[in-house]
Structure formats: C-alpha cells, structure tokens
Design a protein around this motif. Structure first.
Motif, PDB file in Angstrom:
ATOM      1  N   ALA A 145       9.777  -5.974   0.186  1.00  0.00           N
ATOM      2  CA  ALA A 145       9.091  -6.930  -0.541  1.00  0.00           C
ATOM      3  C   ALA A 145       9.241  -8.384  -0.298  1.00  0.00           C
ATOM      4  O   ALA A 145       8.259  -9.066  -0.518  1.00  0.00           O
ATOM      5  N   ILE A 146      10.408  -8.735  -0.291  1.00  0.00           N
ATOM      6  CA  ILE A 146      10.866 -10.090   0.146  1.00  0.00           C
ATOM      7  C   ILE A 146       9.770 -10.733   1.371  1.00  0.00           C
ATOM      8  O   ILE A 146       9.161 -11.663   1.436  1.00  0.00           O
ATOM      9  N   ILE A 147      10.036  -9.719   2.416  1.00  0.00           N
ATOM     10  CA  ILE A 147       9.359 -10.120   3.693  1.00  0.00           C
ATOM     11  C   ILE A 147       8.150 -10.324   3.643  1.00  0.00           C
ATOM     12  O   ILE A 147       7.232 -11.027   4.186  1.00  0.00           O
ATOM     13  N   GLY A 190       5.187  -4.716  -2.967  1.00  0.00           N
ATOM     14  CA  GLY A 190       5.548  -6.129  -2.301  1.00  0.00           C
ATOM     15  C   GLY A 190       4.447  -7.235  -2.523  1.00  0.00           C
ATOM     16  O   GLY A 190       3.793  -7.148  -3.659  1.00  0.00           O
ATOM     17  N   HIS A 191       3.993  -7.978  -1.612  1.00  0.00           N
ATOM     18  CA  HIS A 191       2.757  -8.842  -1.786  1.00  0.00           C
ATOM     19  C   HIS A 191       1.482  -8.142  -1.962  1.00  0.00           C
ATOM     20  O   HIS A 191       1.356  -7.193  -1.018  1.00  0.00           O
ATOM     21  N   GLY A 192       0.698  -8.707  -3.088  1.00  0.00           N
ATOM     22  CA  GLY A 192      -0.653  -8.208  -2.989  1.00  0.00           C
ATOM     23  C   GLY A 192      -1.078  -8.476  -4.129  1.00  0.00           C
ATOM     24  O   GLY A 192      -0.708  -9.233  -5.128  1.00  0.00           O
ATOM     25  N   ASN A 193      -2.277  -7.811  -4.396  1.00  0.00           N
ATOM     26  CA  ASN A 193      -2.930  -7.897  -5.780  1.00  0.00           C
ATOM     27  C   ASN A 193      -3.727  -6.738  -6.401  1.00  0.00           C
ATOM     28  O   ASN A 193      -3.193  -5.520  -5.868  1.00  0.00           O
ATOM     29  N   THR A 194      -4.594  -6.710  -7.146  1.00  0.00           N
ATOM     30  CA  THR A 194      -5.095  -5.301  -7.831  1.00  0.00           C
ATOM     31  C   THR A 194      -6.085  -4.678  -6.633  1.00  0.00           C
ATOM     32  O   THR A 194      -6.495  -3.548  -6.900  1.00  0.00           O
ATOM     33  N   PHE A 195      -6.184  -5.268  -5.542  1.00  0.00           N
ATOM     34  CA  PHE A 195      -7.082  -4.748  -4.516  1.00  0.00           C
ATOM     35  C   PHE A 195      -6.186  -4.224  -3.281  1.00  0.00           C
ATOM     36  O   PHE A 195      -6.880  -3.407  -2.668  1.00  0.00           O
ATOM     37  N   TYR A 196      -5.264  -4.899  -3.006  1.00  0.00           N
ATOM     38  CA  TYR A 196      -4.540  -4.558  -1.823  1.00  0.00           C
ATOM     39  C   TYR A 196      -2.875  -4.724  -1.914  1.00  0.00           C
ATOM     40  O   TYR A 196      -2.570  -5.307  -2.940  1.00  0.00           O
ATOM     41  N   TYR A 197      -2.232  -4.173  -0.874  1.00  0.00           N
ATOM     42  CA  TYR A 197      -0.775  -4.517  -0.925  1.00  0.00           C
ATOM     43  C   TYR A 197      -0.502  -4.447   0.822  1.00  0.00           C
ATOM     44  O   TYR A 197      -1.230  -4.110   1.424  1.00  0.00           O
ATOM     45  N   THR A 198       0.903  -4.684   0.728  1.00  0.00           N
ATOM     46  CA  THR A 198       1.361  -5.033   2.252  1.00  0.00           C
ATOM     47  C   THR A 198       2.694  -4.301   2.289  1.00  0.00           C
ATOM     48  O   THR A 198       3.410  -4.064   1.457  1.00  0.00           O
ATOM     49  N   ASN A 199       3.179  -4.096   3.687  1.00  0.00           N
ATOM     50  CA  ASN A 199       4.067  -3.485   4.127  1.00  0.00           C
ATOM     51  C   ASN A 199       4.833  -3.949   5.417  1.00  0.00           C
ATOM     52  O   ASN A 199       3.769  -4.490   6.313  1.00  0.00           O
ATOM     53  N   SER A 200       6.090  -4.088   5.671  1.00  0.00           N
ATOM     54  CA  SER A 200       6.417  -4.563   7.063  1.00  0.00           C
ATOM     55  C   SER A 200       7.295  -3.500   7.395  1.00  0.00           C
ATOM     56  O   SER A 200       8.073  -2.637   6.781  1.00  0.00           O
ATOM     57  N   TYR A 201       7.284  -3.441   8.740  1.00  0.00           N
ATOM     58  CA  TYR A 201       8.022  -2.531   9.699  1.00  0.00           C
ATOM     59  C   TYR A 201       9.102  -3.012  10.652  1.00  0.00           C
ATOM     60  O   TYR A 201       9.610  -2.223  11.200  1.00  0.00           O
TER      61      TYR A 201
END
Length: 308
Positions: A145-147, A190-201
C-alpha cells in the motif's frame, strides 16, 4: 499466541487480485472472507450505489465483532499507534469487522503517500478482551500500500492523465464505481479511488519503503529524483479499472466495455504498468464487497493492456 496468529493468517488471507495473479478477485485488497455468511445469493446482492460496506462479514466473526464494537475506542487507538510506530504513518480508522479470534481494521493514510489498507487486532474471546498490544499485518500488505502511494506521488502527472480518462468514461457511459463509504470501509487496495486500485509486484520497489521509513516526510520532488520509470518493469505495477453498470437492470455492455478498453489502449502518457479493465452489472455482494460474476466482462491476465 503463536497458534492464535496462525489461525488468523489462515482465516484472514489476502484476496488474490485479478490485477495481479488470478482471473478472480475482489476489486480491492480486502481480506479473504469467502463463505462468511450462509445467505442466499439474492439476499447478498445490493445495488452498488447503495452499498456502504454494511453487511460485510468475515469468517466466524459474529462473536468477535460484538466485542470489537464494544471496544471501538481502544481498537482505534491501538491501530493508530501501531501504524505510527511501525510505519511512521498517521491513519484514519474507518471500519472494524470481527473475524475468527480477532478483528480486521480498515484504515486510510492521512496526507501523502495516500493509500487504503488494513491491520488485524487479536481478541481473546474467552476473556472478551482486545489485545491492543499485538496488532499485526499480513506480510507485505501495508508495504504494498505504501509503495502504491509513493508511486502515485512520483508519477502524479501520469496518474492525472489516467484519471482524466476515467472521468471521461464516467461522463460518456452509464457506468459507475463503488461509493466513497465503501471505498473507506471495505476497500483496502492501496492507492486508488472509487473507480480503480493499484498493486506492486517488483522487489525493486522495496527500496521505496526503506526510504519512506527513514524519512516519511520525503516530498514528491524528492521521490522523483530517487526513482523513475526506467527503474522498474511495467509488469511490476498494475492498475485495475473496476466499474459497474449504472442501471439496475443492465447487463455488462460489450460495446461500452470495448470502447473503454480501446480508449485505454490508445492513451499515452499514463503510468508505465500493466492495466486491467473489469465491467460488472449493477450489483455487489454486500458480505464480501465483490462485484465480479460470471457475466462480468474482463480484459486482464494474461491479456493485460501493457504500457511501457
């Protein structure tokens, strides 16, 4: 206590995301709660516009949820202290949901980097006692989430362009996202809003967490001088656009879906990453915050939209 932690790990496992590793995902980073309630499907489904997170449940959480609700103030203080001490981050506690031998606490970071995540606080059911000194998180959950929050600070202009496209999609088509309340109360993506979200790998992002913990006040410009688009591979970061039809009677529309995918494919100047698009009907399962169903339309793994 070790046995208690092991049980919590099993029962509060992190959901596998379509954006990363599976074709089935929650549309956000909430804990796995499959089978939490023995309700019929129709009883569980509500219109996404009406969903605030109410009814969200985790396995074997009825008894612990009662204890947790009676100890909201103590849990909130314990979790706020945990994030400040362990992650140098001030958070807002939005929701507390009971689970086996504990409770999951959904939080939002204050300021930047901005992200949503969760922590777990054990509860001694026999003593009806919250173990505030033993708050913990699933391995890599908060770090991810921090990333994602730092990534959005570094590539703020690129994110702005991506969000412009999302705004255009919402204005052009009868589609919507989850509510702000649902975002805060049950989405931990993580970072995002009501329409999208994110992930790091990509492990290369780990250096961002180390730097952040050493100096959580690092500015956007300082981050940009430390890390850039040439420092990671596109497969190391994912953005998932997770939408619902606006009309209660509408099936996911293929023409709308194809137009959204086409627009994203043509768009330049957005973050270097792997992109997914998911279009659901109007209904969401209130017990687990999932919109994905057999009729959902998906452009995802292994056929990501790739931006280099």
């Amino acid at each position: 206590m070790k046995t208690l932690y092991n049980l919590l790990v099993i029962c509060l496992g992190f959901s596998i995301f379509l954006a990363g590793c599976s074709n089935f995902q929650s549309g956000g980073g909430q804990p796995d709660n499959a089978g939490a309630e023995d309700n019929t499907k129709d009883d569980r489904l509500v219109r996404v516009q009406d969903y605030t997170g109410e009814g969200y449940t985790l396995r074997n959480g009825k008894e612990t949820d009662k204890i947790a609700q009676e100890n909201k103030e103590a849990i909130t203080k314990a979790v706020e202290t945990f994030f400040l001490e362990e992650y140098k981050t001030e958070v807002i506690v939005h929701n507390i949901v009971g689970a086996v031998d504990g409770a999951t606490v959904f939080v939002e970071s204050e300021g930047e980097p901005h992200f949503y995540t969760y922590a777990i606080i054990p509860i001694d059911v026999s003593q009806k006692k919250v173990l505030g000194g033993n708050v913990w998180t699933q391995e890599g959950q908060v770090e991810n989430a921090i990333i994602t929050g730092i990534f959005a600070m570094i590539f703020d202009q690129e994110f702005a362009k991506y969000e412009e496209l999302v705004d255009e999609i919402i204005a052009k088509h009868p589609v919507t996202g989850i509510t702000e309340d649902a975002l805060r109360n049950v989405r931990a993506g993580g970072h995002g809003n009501t329409f999208y979200y994110t992930n790091s790998y990509d492990p290369v992002f780990d250096q961002l967490v180390t730097t952040y913990l050493n100096n959580p006040n690092t500015t956007s410009e300082e981050w940009k001088s430390l890390f850039g688009k040439d420092d990671y591979s596109s497969r190391g970061f994912t953005l998932t656009l997770y939408l619902y039809m606006e009309d209660a009677n509408a099936e996911p529309d293929e023409d709308i879906f194809n137009d959204i995918v086409s627009g994203l494919e043509k768009l330049d100047g957005i973050p270097k990453a792997y992109y997914s698009v998911i279009l659901n009907d109007n209904f969401i399962d209130k017990t687990n915050a999932l919109g994905l169903k057999e009729n959902s339309l998906r452009r995802s793994s292994p056929d990501y939209i790739i931006k280099e």
